[in-house]
Design an enzyme around this catalytic site. Structure first.
Site, short mmCIF file in Angstrom:
data_model
loop_
_atom_site.label_atom_id
_atom_site.label_comp_id
_atom_site.label_asym_id
_atom_site.label_seq_id
_atom_site.Cartn_x
_atom_site.Cartn_y
_atom_site.Cartn_z
N HIS A 1 -9.98 -63.98 -59.23
CA HIS A 1 -10.26 -65.41 -59.41
C HIS A 1 -9.32 -66.06 -60.44
O HIS A 1 -9.58 -67.16 -60.90
CB HIS A 1 -11.71 -65.61 -59.85
CG HIS A 1 -12.10 -64.78 -61.04
ND1 HIS A 1 -13.20 -63.95 -61.03
CD2 HIS A 1 -11.53 -64.62 -62.25
CE1 HIS A 1 -13.28 -63.33 -62.20
NE2 HIS A 1 -12.28 -63.73 -62.95
N HIS B 1 -2.25 -61.17 -61.11
CA HIS B 1 -2.18 -61.41 -62.54
C HIS B 1 -0.78 -61.81 -63.01
O HIS B 1 -0.55 -61.98 -64.21
CB HIS B 1 -2.68 -60.20 -63.35
CG HIS B 1 -4.16 -60.00 -63.24
ND1 HIS B 1 -4.80 -58.92 -63.82
CD2 HIS B 1 -5.13 -60.72 -62.63
CE1 HIS B 1 -6.09 -58.98 -63.55
NE2 HIS B 1 -6.32 -60.07 -62.83
N TYR C 1 1.86 -58.03 -70.04
CA TYR C 1 2.61 -57.67 -68.83
C TYR C 1 4.12 -57.80 -69.01
O TYR C 1 4.88 -57.43 -68.12
CB TYR C 1 2.19 -58.55 -67.64
CG TYR C 1 0.73 -58.48 -67.31
CD1 TYR C 1 -0.01 -57.33 -67.53
CD2 TYR C 1 0.08 -59.58 -66.77
CE1 TYR C 1 -1.35 -57.27 -67.24
CE2 TYR C 1 -1.27 -59.53 -66.45
CZ TYR C 1 -1.98 -58.37 -66.69
OH TYR C 1 -3.32 -58.33 -66.39
#
Length: 489
Positions: A171, A200, A256
């Site tokens: 989501h 993501h 990340y």
């Protein structure tokens, strides 16, 4: 209409009930068969009791089949929703705490970085066992809707090696959509969003209002909101340097890439502590512990709360119920899902999992062609995809060399650790997670030998991270829930 739905990981104390409420808010689904399965009898009983009570309060006579036997739950199921956490909190703790000793400071650690890579090793192995059961006992052409992280790695493995059509659901893009609407001062429902990338690490590559592209306004105005200047420093910096806003939260995004968490003194500069999601050290682990302790302690109070309503007023924005509704009723639904690329994003590898806009109706799930991502965005995604590919192949084969190479290639891990440190860190994590990693039996034996020899690289045994927040008590969490309930009313 009638079909069977199975939810695995149904003992997920809050999320499973949320998903179930969404599904039962579809009027046509009031006669479906429902099976819940988990490995934790107590949690499964608690969630089943709450959901069964909700059914009865809404006048639905369906009885939930609740079982520890997942094959029994999967039998004849047309849809299987997966929301398991392999290794539960004990495994998750090692995903965060062991890398921290080596200086790898994660906010979440469930998608990429060292924690996400190891989480993938546990989850992929078990999901392939789920897929075997689905192939053998579920309805023909059953669909697996996967919510478990690391979503891209798991979805990749299930499609490539599991032999089960699998859609990964998340989501993340929905929250960013509302932020963009706030910046533009335009109602969310008037905006048309196209996101593309990988889970993501997806990018808003088009945001239109009545046909007019809003990207330039977003680039110029995003830091005009004082709250976002504080909470979204990493995302705004990425926006300035790459030209596109990222769908993912500040905390997630910061781990990340290699630039924002490699030095402790820098982490404080880039994150905000008003909420874990903005980047605190081990933030998601903290709130997960808090919510578990609150649920288990306050369960009698939770059970005494009014039942959920299935009239649509309690239906959330998770994609799963809308996909099933579209497939079964023919009503069209558009959402961003994780699917095998196969040429959808033309400058990312065909064999990778991408998150892109999809359309669902009675004819199935359609994936339009996106074309090229902006080159800088594609470069960021490509680096992560190679980490994912190494990690997927390592998990399937139990190949410790590929596993260590995945950690070596990970942007943040590689920015913080040298190769000998990474090799030792992965050995330590393999030993700590032995009970969930049967494919690494030989590698774990070798890791134990390595540690028994001594002469190890020194680590920061007591290091708690750059920004660690105290875990709240059960009473404090309960008070927060009460405030939210009052506000919602």
């Amino acid at each position: 209409m009638s079909f069977k739905l199975a939810i695995i990981g149904a003992g997920s104390l809050v999320f499973a009930r949320t998903l179930f409420t969404d599904i039962m808010s579809v009027p046509e689904f009031r006669n479906i068969e429902i099976a819940f399965t988990d490995i934790n009898q107590d949690n499964l009983d608690k969630v089943t009791h709450l959901c069964q009570r909700d059914l009865e309060a809404n006048g639905i006579k369906t009885k939930i089949q609740s079982t520890l036997d997942r094959r029994e739950a999967f039998k004849d199921a047309k849809y299987i929703i997966n929301c398991v956490r392999i290794g539960v909190l004990e495994g998750f703790e090692t995903d965060v705490e062991i890398p921290l000793k080596y200086g790898v400071d994660q906010c979440v650690g469930d998608t990429l970085c060292t924690g996400g890579i190891m989480y993938g090793q546990r989850t992929i192995w078990e999901l392939l066992n789920f897929c075997k059961d689905i192939r053998e006992v579920a309805a023909p052409n059953a669909i697996l809707l996967n919510y478990s992280n690391p979503n891209a790695m798991v979805t990749w493995a299930c499609n490539k090696y599991g032999g089960v059509p699998t859609i990964g659901l998340c989501h993340g893009e929905i929250h960013g959509e509302h932020q963009i609407a706030e910046v533009l001062k335009i109602p969310h429902e008037e905006l048309d969003f196209i996101c593309a990338g990988i889970n993501h690490q997806t990018w808003y590559i088009s945001v239109k209002h009545h046909g007019a592209e809003m990207l330039e306004r977003i680039r110029n105005e995003f830091d005009s909101v004082e709250r976002f200047q504080k909470e979204e420093k990493v995302r705004i910096d990425i926006l300035k340097r790459f030209g596109y806003y990222s769908t993912e939260s500040n905390g997630h995004l910061s781990e990340y890439v290699s630039w924002y968490r490699k030095r402790p003194q820098d982490i404080e500069k880039w994150i905000d502590t008003s909420s874990w999601i903005h980047g605190e050290t081990g933030g998601y682990l903290r709130v997960t512990r808090e919510e578990r302790d609150w649920f288990l302690t306050d369960y009698p109070k939770i059970a005494a709360e009014p039942p959920k309503k299935y009239d649509g007023s309690c239906r959330g924005k998770e994609h799963g119920s809308y996909i099933m509704e579209a497939l079964e009723t023919g009503r069209t639904y558009r959402g961003h899902f994780n699917v095998m690329n196969n040429g959808c994003i033309t400058n990312l590898p065909d064999e990778s999992v991408v998150e892109v806009p999809c359309y669902v109706d009675g004819n199935g799930i359609s994936v339009p062609k996106v074309g090229d991502l902006p080159l800088g965005c594609a470069a960021v995604c490509s680096q992560s995809i190679w980490v994912q590919k190494l990690a997927v192949e390592a998990a399937v084969a139990g190949d410790v060399q590929l596993l260590k190479q995945a950690a070596l290639m990970d942007p943040l891990t590689g920015a913080v650790c040298d190769p000998p440190e990474i090799w030792q860190m992965i050995d330590e994590m393999l030993i700590a997670q032995e009970e969930w990693l049967p494919q690494y039996k030989e590698a774990i034996a070798q890791a134990k030998e390595n540690f028994a020899k001594g002469n190890l690289i020194p680590t920061k045994e007591d290091y708690r991270g750059a920004v660690r927040i105290r875990q709240k008590t059960v009473e404090e969490v309960a008070q927060e829930h009460e405030k939210r309930n009052i506000t919602a009313q």
